[in-house]
Design a protein around this motif. Structure first.
Motif, PDB file in Angstrom:
ATOM      1  N   VAL A 178     -10.689   5.163   0.768  1.00 35.13           N
ATOM      2  CA  VAL A 178     -10.723   6.624   0.824  1.00 35.13           C
ATOM      3  C   VAL A 178     -11.114   7.148  -0.555  1.00 35.13           C
ATOM      4  O   VAL A 178     -11.941   8.041  -0.691  1.00 35.13           O
ATOM      5  CB  VAL A 178      -9.331   7.173   1.234  1.00 35.13           C
ATOM      6  CG1 VAL A 178      -9.316   8.698   1.162  1.00 35.13           C
ATOM      7  CG2 VAL A 178      -8.966   6.696   2.634  1.00 35.13           C
ATOM      8  N   ASP A 204       5.067   6.218   4.648  1.00 37.62           N
ATOM      9  CA  ASP A 204       5.346   6.711   3.296  1.00 37.62           C
ATOM     10  C   ASP A 204       5.206   8.225   3.296  1.00 37.62           C
ATOM     11  O   ASP A 204       4.800   8.820   4.300  1.00 37.62           O
ATOM     12  CB  ASP A 204       4.430   6.048   2.261  1.00 37.62           C
ATOM     13  CG  ASP A 204       2.988   6.445   2.431  1.00 37.62           C
ATOM     14  OD1 ASP A 204       2.663   7.624   2.193  1.00 37.62           O
ATOM     15  OD2 ASP A 204       2.153   5.583   2.819  1.00 37.62           O
ATOM     16  N   LEU A 241      -6.468  -3.914   4.568  1.00 42.18           N
ATOM     17  CA  LEU A 241      -6.310  -3.473   5.960  1.00 42.18           C
ATOM     18  C   LEU A 241      -7.233  -4.252   6.904  1.00 42.18           C
ATOM     19  O   LEU A 241      -6.916  -4.424   8.072  1.00 42.18           O
ATOM     20  CB  LEU A 241      -6.554  -1.963   6.074  1.00 42.18           C
ATOM     21  CG  LEU A 241      -5.525  -1.082   5.351  1.00 42.18           C
ATOM     22  CD1 LEU A 241      -5.863   0.399   5.525  1.00 42.18           C
ATOM     23  CD2 LEU A 241      -4.110  -1.347   5.851  1.00 42.18           C
ATOM     24  N   SER A 258      -8.175   3.311  -5.754  1.00 40.83           N
ATOM     25  CA  SER A 258      -7.947   1.943  -5.285  1.00 40.83           C
ATOM     26  C   SER A 258      -8.112   0.950  -6.438  1.00 40.83           C
ATOM     27  O   SER A 258      -7.290   0.062  -6.640  1.00 40.83           O
ATOM     28  CB  SER A 258      -8.924   1.602  -4.151  1.00 40.83           C
ATOM     29  OG  SER A 258      -9.059   0.218  -4.017  1.00 40.83           O
ATOM     30  N   ASN A 264       0.837  -1.215   0.000  1.00 38.75           N
ATOM     31  CA  ASN A 264       0.000   0.000   0.000  1.00 38.75           C
ATOM     32  C   ASN A 264       0.866   1.258   0.000  1.00 38.75           C
ATOM     33  O   ASN A 264       0.571   2.221  -0.716  1.00 38.75           O
ATOM     34  CB  ASN A 264      -0.885   0.050   1.260  1.00 38.75           C
ATOM     35  CG  ASN A 264      -2.178  -0.712   1.092  1.00 38.75           C
ATOM     36  OD1 ASN A 264      -2.500  -1.174   0.004  1.00 38.75           O
ATOM     37  ND2 ASN A 264      -2.925  -0.873   2.178  1.00 38.75           N
ATOM     38  N   TYR A 303       0.155   3.736  -2.911  1.00 40.12           N
ATOM     39  CA  TYR A 303      -0.523   5.020  -2.674  1.00 40.12           C
ATOM     40  C   TYR A 303       0.464   6.150  -2.386  1.00 40.12           C
ATOM     41  O   TYR A 303       0.120   7.326  -2.524  1.00 40.12           O
ATOM     42  CB  TYR A 303      -1.511   4.895  -1.512  1.00 40.12           C
ATOM     43  CG  TYR A 303      -2.618   3.916  -1.805  1.00 40.12           C
ATOM     44  CD1 TYR A 303      -3.584   4.224  -2.763  1.00 40.12           C
ATOM     45  CD2 TYR A 303      -2.678   2.686  -1.169  1.00 40.12           C
ATOM     46  CE1 TYR A 303      -4.589   3.314  -3.057  1.00 40.12           C
ATOM     47  CE2 TYR A 303      -3.686   1.783  -1.461  1.00 40.12           C
ATOM     48  CZ  TYR A 303      -4.635   2.092  -2.410  1.00 40.12           C
ATOM     49  OH  TYR A 303      -5.618   1.197  -2.698  1.00 40.12           O
ATOM     50  N   THR A 338      -8.303  -4.425  -3.617  1.00 45.14           N
ATOM     51  CA  THR A 338      -9.533  -5.180  -3.382  1.00 45.14           C
ATOM     52  C   THR A 338     -10.366  -4.540  -2.262  1.00 45.14           C
ATOM     53  O   THR A 338     -11.510  -4.917  -2.061  1.00 45.14           O
ATOM     54  CB  THR A 338      -9.220  -6.622  -2.932  1.00 45.14           C
ATOM     55  OG1 THR A 338      -8.490  -6.549  -1.699  1.00 45.14           O
ATOM     56  CG2 THR A 338      -8.403  -7.364  -3.962  1.00 45.14           C
ATOM     57  N   GLY A 339      -9.761  -3.607  -1.516  1.00 43.15           N
ATOM     58  CA  GLY A 339     -10.486  -2.998  -0.392  1.00 43.15           C
ATOM     59  C   GLY A 339     -10.508  -3.884   0.841  1.00 43.15           C
ATOM     60  O   GLY A 339     -11.200  -3.588   1.816  1.00 43.15           O
TER      61      GLY A 339
HETATM   62  P1  ADP Z   1      -7.097  -1.506  -1.161  1.00 42.06           P
HETATM   63  O1  ADP Z   1      -7.104  -2.874  -1.726  1.00 42.06           O
HETATM   64  O2  ADP Z   1      -8.142  -0.610  -1.733  1.00 42.06           O
HETATM   65  O3  ADP Z   1      -5.729  -0.903  -1.160  1.00 42.06           O
HETATM   66  P2  ADP Z   1      -6.866  -1.577   1.746  1.00 42.06           P
HETATM   67  O4  ADP Z   1      -7.779  -2.186   2.752  1.00 42.06           O
HETATM   68  O5  ADP Z   1      -5.462  -2.092   1.684  1.00 42.06           O
HETATM   69  O6  ADP Z   1      -7.597  -1.699   0.356  1.00 42.06           O
HETATM   70  O7  ADP Z   1      -6.809  -0.021   2.012  1.00 42.06           O
HETATM   71  C1  ADP Z   1      -8.038   0.671   2.188  1.00 42.06           C
HETATM   72  C2  ADP Z   1      -7.898   2.098   1.674  1.00 42.06           C
HETATM   73  O8  ADP Z   1      -6.996   2.834   2.517  1.00 42.06           O
HETATM   74  C3  ADP Z   1      -7.304   2.197   0.278  1.00 42.06           C
HETATM   75  O9  ADP Z   1      -8.296   2.044  -0.705  1.00 42.06           O
HETATM   76  C4  ADP Z   1      -6.725   3.614   0.303  1.00 42.06           C
HETATM   77  O10 ADP Z   1      -7.761   4.540   0.014  1.00 42.06           O
HETATM   78  C5  ADP Z   1      -6.310   3.810   1.757  1.00 42.06           C
HETATM   79  N1  ADP Z   1      -4.865   3.596   1.984  1.00 42.06           N
HETATM   80  C6  ADP Z   1      -4.264   2.478   2.436  1.00 42.06           C
HETATM   81  N2  ADP Z   1      -2.936   2.654   2.557  1.00 42.06           N
HETATM   82  C7  ADP Z   1      -2.682   3.935   2.189  1.00 42.06           C
HETATM   83  C8  ADP Z   1      -1.493   4.745   2.118  1.00 42.06           C
HETATM   84  N3  ADP Z   1      -0.291   4.259   2.431  1.00 42.06           N
HETATM   85  N4  ADP Z   1      -1.630   6.032   1.686  1.00 42.06           N
HETATM   86  C9  ADP Z   1      -2.845   6.543   1.361  1.00 42.06           C
HETATM   87  N5  ADP Z   1      -4.003   5.833   1.412  1.00 42.06           N
HETATM   88  C10 ADP Z   1      -3.925   4.541   1.823  1.00 42.06           C
END
Ligand code: ADP
Length: 267
Positions: free
Chosen positions: A218, A198, A233, A223, A163, A167, A229-230
């Motif tokens: 977000v 980051d 996390l 994404s 991530n 991102y 895949t959302g």
């Molecule tokens: P995804 O598969 O969409 O990356 P995650 O569950 O890993 O799903 O992350 C959920 C959301 O959190 C992401 O869609 C993104 O909007 C935000 N996100 C996660 N990590 C970061 C990051 N390092 N910087 C900015 N936004 C992040």
């Protein structure tokens, strides 16, 4: 009775009068609603790539039949959509496995430093073409031991660093920091803290409480564009819970995001 809760009311006639019993079924209702939302979300997430693929198949059999350039392009898009469905199904399987095992504590001895280093090594080939470097500074030796499940902990750090690269790519750098604290007040003992920082756009802290919900994003468009895949996390949160650890998210909009995993240290 609390009006904000849902009650099941049963009345039975008895020789001495009527017995009325009240049962609070709010949690049952909420669980039912969460399950319905989850099924609706999964269906939607699977249907989007499927609809795109069906559309391209139709075009390939019709208008683009004799157009080699269009055929190549559409096949490329179909492959990306199929890969996304594959990642989604794999993430759903991981999530259901960790959710069902959450009460069982994994016991294998894991060298946390080595594990984090090998995740970084596997992600460098992804980061380098994007111009992102991944650095680690580690104030503990690489043989740091925690009790856990190696595959699951690998997934935790893979999801967080992946991530950060995806991102936070504009910040050009991902910093992983690892340290031992002799007493972590919420874990009530010695712990290892691993931070993934980051320097990309980060996000408004208002999103933090919901980021570990399944399918919460977000920015959905970004994404999807990144192949997300959302679920990443949500998986991290469940695995960290299973290891009796703690997961903390911080972000300064415009100045990057920071994710910290704390795990109880083996003395
Ligand atoms: P995804 O598969 O969409 O990356 P995650 O569950 O890993 O799903 O992350 C959920 C959301 O959190 C992401 O869609 C993104 O909007 C935000 N996100 C996660 N990590 C970061 C990051 N390092 N910087 C900015 N936004 C992040």
């Amino acid at each position: 009775l609390d009006r904000d809760r849902t009650w099941s009311v049963l009345a039975a006639p008895l020789p001495e009068g009527i017995l009325v019993s009240f049962e609070d079924v709010s949690e049952l209702e909420q669980a039912g609603q969460a399950r319905r939302d989850f099924v609706a979300n999964v269906s939607h997430e699977l249907k989007t790539p499927l609809t795109a693929m069906l559309g391209f198949i139709e075009t390939l059999r019709g208008a683009a039949r004799d157009d080699a350039t269009a055929r190549e392009r559409f096949l490329g898009i179909m492959q990306r959509e199929a890969e996304r469905m594959n990642r989604l199904v794999n993430d759903l399987l991981s999530l259901s496995r960790v959710e069902s095992d959450e009460r069982m504590r994994p016991t294998a001895e894991i060298r946390l430093g080595d594990l984090v280093q090998s995740v970084i090594a596997s992600l460098r080939p992804v980061a380098e073409p994007l111009g992102v470097t991944i650095d680690i500074d580690c104030s503990v030796d690489s043989q740091t031991i925690v009790r856990g499940d190696a595959d699951q902990l690998t997934q935790v750090f893979f999801n967080l660093i992946d991530n950060a690269v995806k991102y936070g790519r504009d910040g050009k750098r991902v910093q992983v920091h690892m340290e031992r604290v002799s007493r972590d007040s919420s874990l009530r003992g010695p712990a290892y803290h691993v931070t993934v920082q980051d320097f990309g756009p980060g996000f408004d802290p208002i999103h933090i409480p919901r980021l570990t919900e399944r399918f919460y994003r977000v920015d959905s468009h970004r994404s999807r564009e990144m192949g997300g895949t959302g679920l990443g996390l949500a998986i991290v949160k469940h695995i960290v819970n299973r290891h009796r650890g703690r997961f903390r998210i911080e972000s300064t909009p415009g100045n990057g995001a920071c994710f910290t995993v704390s795990l109880p240290a083996v003395a």
